[in-house]
Design an enzyme around this catalytic site. Structure first.
Site, PDB file in Angstrom:
ATOM      1  N   ASP A 126       0.799  -1.222   0.000  1.00  0.00           N
ATOM      2  CA  ASP A 126       0.000   0.000   0.000  1.00  0.00           C
ATOM      3  C   ASP A 126       0.833   1.273   0.000  1.00  0.00           C
ATOM      4  OD1 ASP A 126       0.815  -0.456   2.626  1.00  0.00           O
ATOM      5  OD2 ASP A 126      -1.204  -0.547   3.442  1.00  0.00           O
ATOM      6  N   ASP A 147       3.903   1.041  13.078  1.00  0.00           N
ATOM      7  CA  ASP A 147       3.153  -0.216  13.105  1.00  0.00           C
ATOM      8  C   ASP A 147       3.819  -1.360  13.857  1.00  0.00           C
ATOM      9  OD1 ASP A 147       1.225   1.046  11.645  1.00  0.00           O
ATOM     10  OD2 ASP A 147       1.685   0.065   9.765  1.00  0.00           O
TER      11      ASP A 147
END
Length: 886
Positions: free
Chosen positions: A71, A482
């Site tokens: 992404d 993350d």
């Protein structure tokens, strides 16, 4: 595992990159920079994965040809011989940083050398650029680009649906692209060179994750989400007649054309109330399989169904493996075994707890088996074993109670593909890695198939901070989005675990004590728990500190040079300081909340801060700060500064924005005053590394624009001259978060990326010459120089010079001099170092082109200015000897 990137990396980009018109050159000087002196080899500090893989594409006619899309981290091609992935979009540059987000991929089954990528990261204001379709005729080794008149969203909601880009399997000059934002369906009939909207397509979509979101992120119309051809309705060289299109519209999710796109109709009898994430056609048996969810994903989804559509009869069959009332997730990952088309697999992509689910049918969806099931709750029976020894951090250091297991089978499992040539091989993407198996059919025989990471070479972390200590077992500390970050003791090996105790979802800042690198501090974001952690053994083990009241996020942190105290500027409250390891905190005075903080690397009681154009200094360990008298600094907060190790009060500051002050500043008096470097147009990071041999100052590294060129630059002479050390094939999009050199290895530099992980470069230059000077031997033998003006315009020109060794022995270095007859002035020169005094110019080899064999040549080029005349030099001297002018 992508929410943090949206909230941290993107908003950082928005602050530093998205304002104003193209930047102007800094006033007051000409850059001294070798623009193409690429002596570097580039690698990743191995993490292996670290982010969401929403798409996997196998070529249908060539064995072992596969691609993966990410992404925000580009696209990759599978290498069967090494079982690794090769990055394909490292050439994306700073101005096109959004093109590292890949919303769709298509591999041409007619000509397997061809591959296409639809790129663009955000459809809202966070990404200033429109999307594009990239096309390659060499499997992604090089690309050509067609810009689109709308944005694409590789990191937007719904990015796991697809594929939105598809090639006609019978006539590969025809491609379709589904667009978001109400832009509809687009078609190319010339192999992706040009695109036009299919104006007769009746539905542009209407699903928005959150229509009330004022940022435009969750409120964008997810649009056209997949295109599938029925290859049985065409012949080679003629357009396929039947095309299916999926739309983000819960009432009208699937459309079909039976006349090669001339007309379109809604499929009659289709289910409603859901979005069709995937549409996969089995042309042999005449079935279109559809995976539905009640939302667009990839995080959310509470209900879902699987349906089968018989293309010959128009019959719809609900083939869901469980009753609707028993689902708490949506379906997405969907694939057909092309060797045995009655075998179908799907994923429950949004089953976060206790685990994702993978489902398999060998009778076209009539019956299903699960990858795992309950025996007696909470105990599970798994049809698989999972081996993460190659990426041991995938356990996340967790020891969950049943029915959870560590490592998980996955989450956000929107991509799943069976190899069309090998029924035993399957790959699927998760929010943190790409898993695969090579004994999948054990599932059917009652055995267990083995799941392993198949992700080496695919590096997909977003980097917030980097630190390379001068001693200790750690080579590098990283602060990542993350997955927190890692302590690398060997850059070529995957660390065993991310930082734990506590485990931050995102680490925002870290630091070590310069004179005691065993003392390390990091801060970060966590849904609940402390936001600061300390280590006293060089980052091998950690313990949590105590948050002061009001902390909501990590912010920035600084360690005193001797590790005796810390200053922390967390999100949610003001700047704080502590002695010891953060058991209690006191408020710092004189510095605003949200300031960026750093420490002097020599004086343990001196700390620095920056906020909104003001530089702040504390000389009492962070208790009180005072704004310095320095002026002219950037007014915004897209700034990074560092103090030089070994020199008290030596501070460098980089940052700014195109609509204001932007560049690189240096202070030698502890921030009391700053001098802007006139030869740096823009700079976003600054870091230090081991000095070159004979140099009196540490090596500087920056991600910057110098001489009008964006790149990664090095200076060995305190910023007087700069060498670009990357090249156009190695740009990695946005590199503005952090940079550092290695204090132990000359020339090694660590570069942050926003999705391609931690990149590091090593130079072939030994460091003996430096970037701006040094000694150069006098070559023996004859020489010839060819001087050519390649371009000329009013007041300016570009020229090339080729120096040939016409003697009988090799040169180990060279220095070529000449004088301009009409007073011309060199502005930029590449592939050589250079000086000019009056009309006299001297060009010298850089580290990588000093050796010139007998009969060989070396070339360099430059741009310059002229007035009146632009005559060519008539005499050239090599170390005092005359060369023949050709």
């Amino acid at each position: 595992m992508r929410r943090t990137r949206i909230l941290t990396a993107v908003l950082t980009l928005a602050a530093g990159l998205l304002a104003g018109a193209p930047p102007a050159l800094a006033a007051g000087g000409t850059a001294r920079v070798a623009l193409a002196a690429d002596t570097y080899t580039w690698h990743n500090a191995r993490i292996d994965g670290g982010g969401f893989v929403p798409g996997i594409v196998f070529n249908r006619t060539e064995k072992n040809l596969a691609y993966a899309r990410t992404d925000i981290g580009g696209a990759y091609r599978w290498s069967e011989s090494t079982k690794t992935w090769t990055p394909l979009l490292d050439s994306v540059g700073w101005n096109d940083w959004g093109h590292t987000g890949v919303v769709s991929l298509a591999s041409d089954s007619v000509d397997p050398n061809k591959v296409y990528a639809a790129v663009g990261t955000y459809t809202n204001s966070w990404d200033p650029s429109d999307g594009a379709v990239l096309r390659s005729s060499d499997r992604g080794a090089s690309w050509q680009k067609t810009d689109l008149p709308f944005k694409l969203g590789g990191n937007m909601p719904g990015r796991g649906m697809g594929e939105r880009l598809a090639i006609d399997p019978n006539k590969d000059s025809v491609l379709y692209l589904g667009a978001p934002g109400g832009k509809g369906l687009w078609r190319s009939t010339d192999s992706g060179v040009s695109w036009s909207q299919v104006t007769n397509f009746p539905d542009v979509g209407n699903y928005r994750q959150d229509p009330s979101d004022t940022t435009g992120y969750a409120s964008d119309n997810q649009g056209i989400v997949w295109v599938t051809f029925d290859e049985s309705t065409g012949t080679s060289g003629s357009a396929t007649r039947t095309v299916y299109v999926g739309v983000a519209d819960k009432d009208n999710a699937v459309y079909r054309s039976t006349d090669a796109g001339a007309t379109w109709t809604r499929l009659a009898g289709q289910p409603t109330g859901y979005l069709a994430h995937k549409g996969v056609l089995d042309a042999r048996n005449g079935y279109l399989y559809l995976a539905y969810s009640d939302t667009g994903g990839p995080y959310d989804g509470g209900k879902g169904r699987l349906w089968r559509y018989a293309t010959a009869t128009g019959t719809w069959t609900d083939i869901s493996p469980v009753a609707e009332a028993d689902t708490s997730y949506g379906f997405s990952g969907l694939t057909v075994d092309r060797q045995h088309p009655g075998t179908v697999m799907a994923t429950a992509y949004s089953s976060w707890w206790p685990d994702t689910q993978i489902l398999r049918s060998t009778d076209s969806g009539a019956t299903w088996t699960k990858a795992w099931d309950y025996t007696s709750y909470p105990n599970r029976s798994n049809r698989y074993t999972i081996d993460v020894s190659s990426s041991p951090w995938l356990t996340f250091g967790a020891h969950p109670s049943p029915p959870e297991q560590a490592p998980k089978l996955g989450w956000m499992t929107e991509s799943l593909e069976i190899d069309p040539f090998n029924s035993d091989r399957m790959m699927y993407g998760t929010g943190a890695t790409l898993y695969g198996t090579e004994n999948l059919t054990q599932w059917d025989s009652g055995g267990q198939f083995t799941v392993k990471p198949m992700v080496q070479g695919l590096e997909e972390t977003s980097v917030n901070d980097l630190a390379a200590p001068p001693s200790g077992g750690a080579q590098l500390f990283s602060a990542l989005g993350d997955i927190g970050g890692f302590r690398h003791t060997d850059l070529t090996k995957v660390p065993s675990m991310m930082y734990t105790s506590p485990t931050f979802t995102t680490t925002t800042s870290l630091d070590f004590a310069e004179s005691d690198p065993n003392t390390v501090v990091r801060v970060g974001d966590l849904d609940s728990g402390p936001h600061i952690a300390f280590s006293t053994d060089n980052g091998a083990n950690w313990f949590a500190g105590t948050d002061p009241s009001g902390v909501s996020g990590g912010g920035t942190v600084a360690a005193a040079s001797d590790g005796s105290r810390f200053v922390w500027s967390p999100a949610g409250t003001g700047v704080r300081y502590t002695t010891g390891f953060g058991s209690s905190w006191s408020a710092s005075s004189g510095i605003p909340a949200g300031a960026i903080v750093g420490s002097d690397r020599v004086d343990a009681k001196t700390f620095y801060g920056f906020k909104s154009g003001k530089f702040y200094v504390s000389t009492d360990g962070g208790a009180t700060f005072a704004a310095s008298a320095a002026t002219g600094l950037p007014s915004g907060d897209s700034v990074r500064f560092k103090a030089l190790p070994g020199a008290k009060g030596d501070v460098w500051l980089a940052g700014g924005a195109p609509d204001g002050a932007y560049g690189l500043w240096h202070s030698a008096d502890g921030g009391a005053s700053f001098t802007k470097l006139s030869n740096v147009d823009q700079a976003d990071t600054i870091g230090f590394g081991k000095a070159a041999a004979g140099a009196s100052y540490q090596t500087l590294y920056t991600s910057a624009r110098i001489g009008g060129v964006r790149g990664i630059f090095r200076s060995t002479d305190k910023g007087a001259t700069w060498t670009r050390i990357n090249d156009d094939a190695h740009q990695w999009g946005w590199t503005g978060a952090a940079i550092t050199g290695d204090p132990r290895v000359y020339g090694r530099v660590y570069v942050s990326t926003n999705g391609r992980g931690v990149v590091y470069g090593d130079t072939s230059d030994t460091g003996s010459g430096g970037d701006g000077g040094g000694t150069y031997p006098t070559p023996a033998g004859a020489c010839t120089v060819t001087y050519r003006i390649t371009s000329q315009w009013a007041g300016g020109f570009q020229a090339d010079a080729q120096l040939t060794n016409t003697g009988s022995s090799a040169w180990s270095g060279w220095s070529l001099g000449w004088s301009f007859p009409d007073g011309q002035t060199v502005g930029q020169l590449w592939n050589a170092d250079w000086t000019q005094s009056g009309a006299a110019v001297t060009a010298r080899n850089v580290g990588w082109n000093g050796t010139v064999a007998a009969g060989s040549s070396v070339s360099f080029g430059f741009t310059g200015t002229w007035s009146g005349s632009n005559g060519r030099p008539t005499a050239f001297a090599l170390g005092g000897r005359t060369c023949t002018a050709a």
